[in-house]
Design an enzyme around this catalytic site. Sequence first.
Site, mmCIF file in Angstrom:
data_model
loop_
_atom_site.group_PDB
_atom_site.id
_atom_site.type_symbol
_atom_site.label_atom_id
_atom_site.label_comp_id
_atom_site.label_asym_id
_atom_site.label_seq_id
_atom_site.Cartn_x
_atom_site.Cartn_y
_atom_site.Cartn_z
ATOM 1 N N SER A 38 26.376 35.416 30.862
ATOM 2 C CA SER A 38 27.870 35.459 31.087
ATOM 3 C C SER A 38 28.600 35.982 29.782
ATOM 4 C CB SER A 38 28.022 34.347 31.165
ATOM 5 O OG SER A 38 29.589 33.985 31.568
ATOM 6 N N CYS A 42 33.972 43.295 28.985
ATOM 7 C CA CYS A 42 34.787 44.004 29.474
ATOM 8 C C CYS A 42 35.737 44.204 27.760
ATOM 9 C CB CYS A 42 36.752 43.382 29.574
ATOM 10 S SG CYS A 42 35.934 43.642 31.991
ATOM 11 N N ALA A 276 25.661 39.762 48.498
ATOM 12 C CA ALA A 276 25.522 40.370 47.445
ATOM 13 C C ALA A 276 27.126 40.347 46.585
ATOM 14 C CB ALA A 276 25.682 41.868 47.676
ATOM 15 N N LYS A 430 68.220 43.527 36.499
ATOM 16 C CA LYS A 430 68.025 44.266 37.303
ATOM 17 C C LYS A 430 66.440 44.931 36.674
ATOM 18 C CE LYS A 430 71.899 46.396 40.021
ATOM 19 N NZ LYS A 430 72.775 47.583 40.018
#
Length: 565
Positions: A38, A42, A276, A430
């Site tokens: 764990s 990243c 899986a 916008k």
Amino acid sequence: MKYVIIGGVAGGAGAAARLRRLDEEAEIIMLEKGEFISFANCGLPYYLSGVISEKEKLLVQTPESFNGRFNVDVRVFSEAVSIDSNNKIVHVKNLKENTEYDLSYDELVLSPGAVPIIPRMEISKEMPVFTMRNIPDTYAIKDFLDEKHPKTACVIGGGFIGIEVAENLKEAGLDVTIIEAGEHIMPNIDKDMSHGLHGHVRSKGVHLATGKMASEIKNDGVALADGGFIPCDMVVMSIGVRPATAFLEGSGVELGKRGEIIVDDYLHTNVDGIWAVGDAIGVKNFVSGEHTVIPLAGPANKQARIVADNINGRKTKYNGTQGTSIAKVFDMTVASTGLTEKDCIRLGIDYHKSFSATNSHAGYYPNPEMMSVKLLYTKGEGKVLGGQIVGFSGVDKRIDILAVAIRAGMTVFDLHQLELAYAPPFSSAKDPINMAGYVGENVVLGESKVATFEEVLAMGNEVIKLDVRTEQEYESGNVPGFINIPLHELRSRINELDKSKPVYIHCQSGLRAYVAERILSQKGFNCYNIFGSWMWYTMWQADLHEIAKENEITSNCARPEFNVK
């Protein structure tokens, strides 16, 4: 029940935690080949530069904390060697004690992840060569930086990990070259979105060798297939990953052509009692429906919850992965979701594309930053197929909107009707996504016809090439072959144009060109708006120039910027 989970990172740990929340009485055993579970894979590149300074920050859970919270028997240094699916037994090797044993299960979850691809080439033992996939990889690189103080590095591969490693090695003080076999870095975007990114990376001092194939790693650098050579003190391999599924040979579990585990919509394999998740499985592309492999952390965590629910009889379907991704490239942000133009061409999808360049927030509020949005959508209906954004602040917000739009089956007509949060420091009335929708709608309805600079520059005198920027803008730089009639003078000078010829128009960002297109088309002209306009053209030309210069450098390693030893 006795649940055995192979793999202890995102998918495996997530499945174990969810299984415990659903079944307090079950016996849950999690096997992890490495030392760590764990962990924040990243975030690993950011440890190299010290952005993440403490090793402990990379660990989301330890085996002890995970066991204390979830009552899971976590066995690190435990490799699943083989599976006897007929008798529901996993053969396990304890790598620390060099012993082996059999472990029975009622339900088995496979989450073995993926391993880095090492290309087939000669690699000198004298050159320090690294990969970055796990914590030991990261520690090895950091220790080498701290102990050997290398001055130069080659990163082979310009994808997510390669770019992040290159950035952090540069931040750590090294002179870095990225070697990428493709035409551009970041394969999650199309080439036409890469030019500004290339310029930004180079502006930070990182060299790019795009369209270059590494053929051999020598003791003092990397030899290229075209005969070039790049000297360096270390190499990081980052050309991709492959599913870590070799141990499944003979198990009866079906694998795809890339070694990925084949699962159904409920993440069950073809073998009873075996499920899986994660980077090792094949998934359905949410947009195209094709079978593919998309190794991302977000989907892996979602699959972990779904597979635990299904094991406990909840019948939750996994609807596919659309590949939403984002990367920090120094202070630039690159993001994408859904299909790229390359995907559309490969799949034979009849599509439209459009570009828009807008500020991240109101232009009158200090420090607005430009972002480029590329949108892909079906002809006729205008259903959004994919989006790519390159810019700075606010890119993350906009790519998430496009990701939701794709998941919801929205069209370009829906995008401009979205009511998005607005205040001058955050957006414009916008929003960039609204603007992308307006542009897409114009294309679908035929109110705007589009072209690219590559297409227009290949045309001769049979067309009119029109620049509607101001005279001052035109004088400061212009595209060869284009005449200048500023937009505010167009109506009074319209007779200067030959109505028998198509007119291709550009400006700074595309807005004035669109206004000019509407004026001329209603006067009977056949008009086209050149996507990307002047900003895109200048980035494209700069990229071509730098590529030519880099090709010269890599074929002549005596150049001082590469002569580092």
